[in-house]
Scaffold this active site. Structure first.
Site, PDB file in Angstrom:
ATOM      1  N   LYS A 121      11.590  -0.307  -0.608  1.00  0.00           N
ATOM      2  CA  LYS A 121      10.006  -0.187  -0.772  1.00  0.00           C
ATOM      3  C   LYS A 121       9.580   1.037  -0.279  1.00  0.00           C
ATOM      4  CE  LYS A 121       9.052  -5.006  -0.235  1.00  0.00           C
ATOM      5  NZ  LYS A 121       8.263  -6.111   0.611  1.00  0.00           N
ATOM      6  N   ASP A 168       1.875  -6.768  -1.354  1.00  0.00           N
ATOM      7  CA  ASP A 168       1.969  -7.775  -0.117  1.00  0.00           C
ATOM      8  C   ASP A 168       0.709  -8.000   0.633  1.00  0.00           C
ATOM      9  OD1 ASP A 168       4.787  -7.878  -0.620  1.00  0.00           O
ATOM     10  OD2 ASP A 168       5.222  -6.442   0.565  1.00  0.00           O
TER      11      ASP A 168
END
Ligand code: ATR
Length: 275
Positions: A66, A99
């Protein structure tokens, strides 16, 4: 023409995202497919260039890529601030972080607005950053409690404002939790196979507390079980998975995803994997 999406990570075999997205495509009769791709760190740059060259429309990015993937795709301002990309759109050539939407969406699905809530967040690892940024963005009063206190302090410094950091010891947590509206566990404590572990003393939980556990295997962690017994409103990690995935779906396809179908697919998948 079939549109192709996927998720890259290492390992990747356990990912529930293919089930979740493919179930949504089926429900909406979309000519799309979603595949898991096992990509090692040393191959990340080539994987991104290759995916684009092959006409893959979008990728989710999971552990451990990520942060590293930001060198190969232009992040939008939110992803830039969080310091991690979990969604790539190859049409727009942009990286996003959904997220944070996972956090706010999960809470909103339970009728909770982060608003000006007092939040105690356990953990200061990779999963904690998006949670912390969502809280700050929403104007919450955030306290970070982490086993390695310095790591929590570093994150608090980065976030600025009124964010503070404490250790994970009972005597430090007790006065803070008593004054908190929401407890969010972002540590890995309680995750399969160590299902009989709990990150804090359950006697500190009080019935006015909303307890959100990012761990989704098992769906009902020991923390959530204890919270439920004490009358707390609880939210499990499946919601987080579904709402971050739903936001990726929306970015790629520009339509609202079938949330119930996605949630059902994840819960069925977990049952198949963990019983
Ligand atoms: P992730 O990317 O899933 O967040 P991570 O970056 O390794 O994973 O972070 C794991 C988090 O869980 C950290 O906050 C870690 O605390 P430390 O910073 O002290 O390592 C926390 N954690 C993991 N195991 C723990 C345990 N047994 N007790 C308390 N905290 C734990």
């Amino acid at each position: 023409m079939m549109r192709i999406f996927g998720v890259i990570g290492d390992p990747i075999g356990h990912s529930l995202s293919p089930r979740m997205h493919n179930a949504a495509y089926r429900a909406l009769e979309l000519e799309c497919t979603y595949l898991p791709f096992h990509v090692k760190s040393e191959d990340l740059s080539e994987a991104i260039r290759g995916a684009k060259a092959l006409g893959i429309q979008g990728l989710n990015v999971t552990v451990p890529h990520k942060e590293a993937v930001m060198a190969f795709i232009d992040p939008d301002p939110l992803a830039e601030r969080i310091g991690a990309v979990n969604t790539i759109d190859f049409i727009r050539e942009k990286g996003y972080n959904t997220d944070a939407f996972g956090v706010t969406g999960s809470l909103r699905s339970a009728g909770i607005d982060l608003g000006d809530k007092r939040v105690l967040m356990l953990g200061a690892g990779g999963a904690s950053r998006a949670v912390a940024f969502s809280c700050v963005e929403a104007g919450c009063k955030l306290v970070i409690s982490n086993r390695t206190k310095e790591k929590g302090e570093r994150l608090a410094d980065e976030l600025g404002g009124s964010v503070t950091a404490i250790g994970l010891e009972r005597e430090r947590i007790a006065p803070v939790i008593a004054e908190s509206d929401i407890l969010i566990n972002t540590t890995s404590v309680g995750m399969y196979p160590e299902v009989d572990k709990i990150p804090i003393d359950p006697d500190l939980l009080h019935e006015d507390l909303i307890v959100f556990d990012l761990v989704y295997n098992p769906q009902k962690t020991m923390l959530l079980g204890e919270a439920e017994r004490r009358g707390c409103l609880t939210i499990d990690g499946v919601k987080m998975l579904v709402y971050q995935g739903a936001e990726s779906f929306k970015i790629w396809l520009g339509i609202d995803p079938p949330l119930e179908v996605m949630e059902e697919a994840v819960r069925e998948g977990l049952k198949d994997m963990y019983g």
